[in-house]
Design an enzyme around this catalytic site. Structure first.
Site, short mmCIF file in Angstrom:
data_model
loop_
_atom_site.label_atom_id
_atom_site.label_comp_id
_atom_site.label_asym_id
_atom_site.label_seq_id
_atom_site.Cartn_x
_atom_site.Cartn_y
_atom_site.Cartn_z
N CYS A 51 48.86 61.40 59.28
CA CYS A 51 49.70 62.47 58.72
C CYS A 51 48.84 63.66 58.27
O CYS A 51 48.33 64.37 59.13
CB CYS A 51 50.58 61.91 57.61
SG CYS A 51 51.98 62.99 57.31
N HIS A 136 52.96 57.27 58.85
CA HIS A 136 52.21 56.28 58.08
C HIS A 136 52.60 54.88 58.54
O HIS A 136 53.75 54.47 58.33
CB HIS A 136 52.59 56.37 56.59
CG HIS A 136 52.14 57.63 55.95
ND1 HIS A 136 51.02 57.72 55.17
CD2 HIS A 136 52.68 58.88 55.96
CE1 HIS A 136 50.89 58.96 54.72
NE2 HIS A 136 51.88 59.68 55.19
N GLU A 138 50.85 52.30 57.30
CA GLU A 138 50.28 51.43 56.26
C GLU A 138 51.27 51.14 55.13
O GLU A 138 50.96 50.38 54.23
CB GLU A 138 48.97 52.03 55.71
CG GLU A 138 49.12 53.17 54.73
CD GLU A 138 49.45 54.53 55.35
OE1 GLU A 138 49.75 54.60 56.56
OE2 GLU A 138 49.43 55.53 54.61
N1 GLN Z 1 53.06 67.67 54.50
C1 GLN Z 1 51.71 67.24 54.32
C2 GLN Z 1 50.74 68.34 54.80
O1 GLN Z 1 51.12 69.30 55.39
C3 GLN Z 1 51.43 65.93 55.03
C4 GLN Z 1 52.24 64.81 54.41
C5 GLN Z 1 51.64 63.43 54.56
O2 GLN Z 1 50.44 63.25 54.74
N2 GLN Z 1 52.48 62.43 54.42
O3 GLN Z 1 49.60 68.26 54.54
#
Ligand code: GLN
Length: 164
Positions: A51, A136, A138
């Site tokens: 992410c 994610h 995890e």
């Molecule tokens: N929205 C976050 C970003 O732009 C990422 C969100 C996440 O890691 N779950 O950094």
């Protein structure tokens, strides 16, 4: 182990850049002066960006533009699925995963391997010894996920190359 200072970097065979808030992560990397040390490590050892971690690994970041390590040739749009209310779970490769204010991978180079897509966009990609998931895995508690298994295999393969 939690890898926090350059002293720890030498002790690990691969890195997982976790989710979080990529802007905050960038600020902390700058504040603790970790950019050059991390770039050097990422050039040598497998890295998996989850992410926000995938945002930090991308070559190009939009919405808004921001700095990244540029080790995976792809363009990601931050918060591409919408706001917090648009966070959702989905089955990827038979495993339930969570998309939490996730980025959307908008563009990938030809040599990127797309390992899974969701709603028409790649969400799990591999490039050489590195990989990225916009979700994610995890947070689901029947480990190991197919993504963890794949990354462990990538790290093992690199270790064998380095120390056959
Ligand atoms: N929205 C976050 C970003 O732009 C990422 C969100 C996440 O890691 N779950 O950094």
């Amino acid at each position: 182990m939690a890898v926090k200072t350059p002293k720890h970097f030498a002790e690990v065979d691969g890195f997982i850049l976790p989710g979080g808030e990529s802007t905050t992560m960038l600020k902390l990397i700058e504040r603790f002066d970790l950019w050059d040390a991390l770039s050097k490590e990422f050039a040598q050892k497998p890295v998996w960006g989850i992410c926000a971690g995938s945002i930090l690994l991308a070559e190009t970041v939009t919405s808004p533009e921001q700095k990244a390590f540029e080790i995976i040739p792809m363009t990601v749009e931050r918060n591409g699925y919408g706001r917090q209310l648009d966070s959702h779970t989905a089955e990827i490769d038979g495993y339930e995963v969570s998309f939490i204010r996730a980025p959307v991978i908008k563009d990938v180079a030809n040599d990127i391997e797309i390992k899974a897509s969701h709603q028409g966009d790649p969400v799990w990609v591999a490039h050489g010894q590195n990989m990225a998931t916009t979700f994610h895995p995890e947070l689901t508690f029947n480990f190991p996920s197919p993504m963890h298994k794949t990354f462990v295999n990538m790290v093992s393969a690199e270790m064998l190359k380095a120390r056959p």
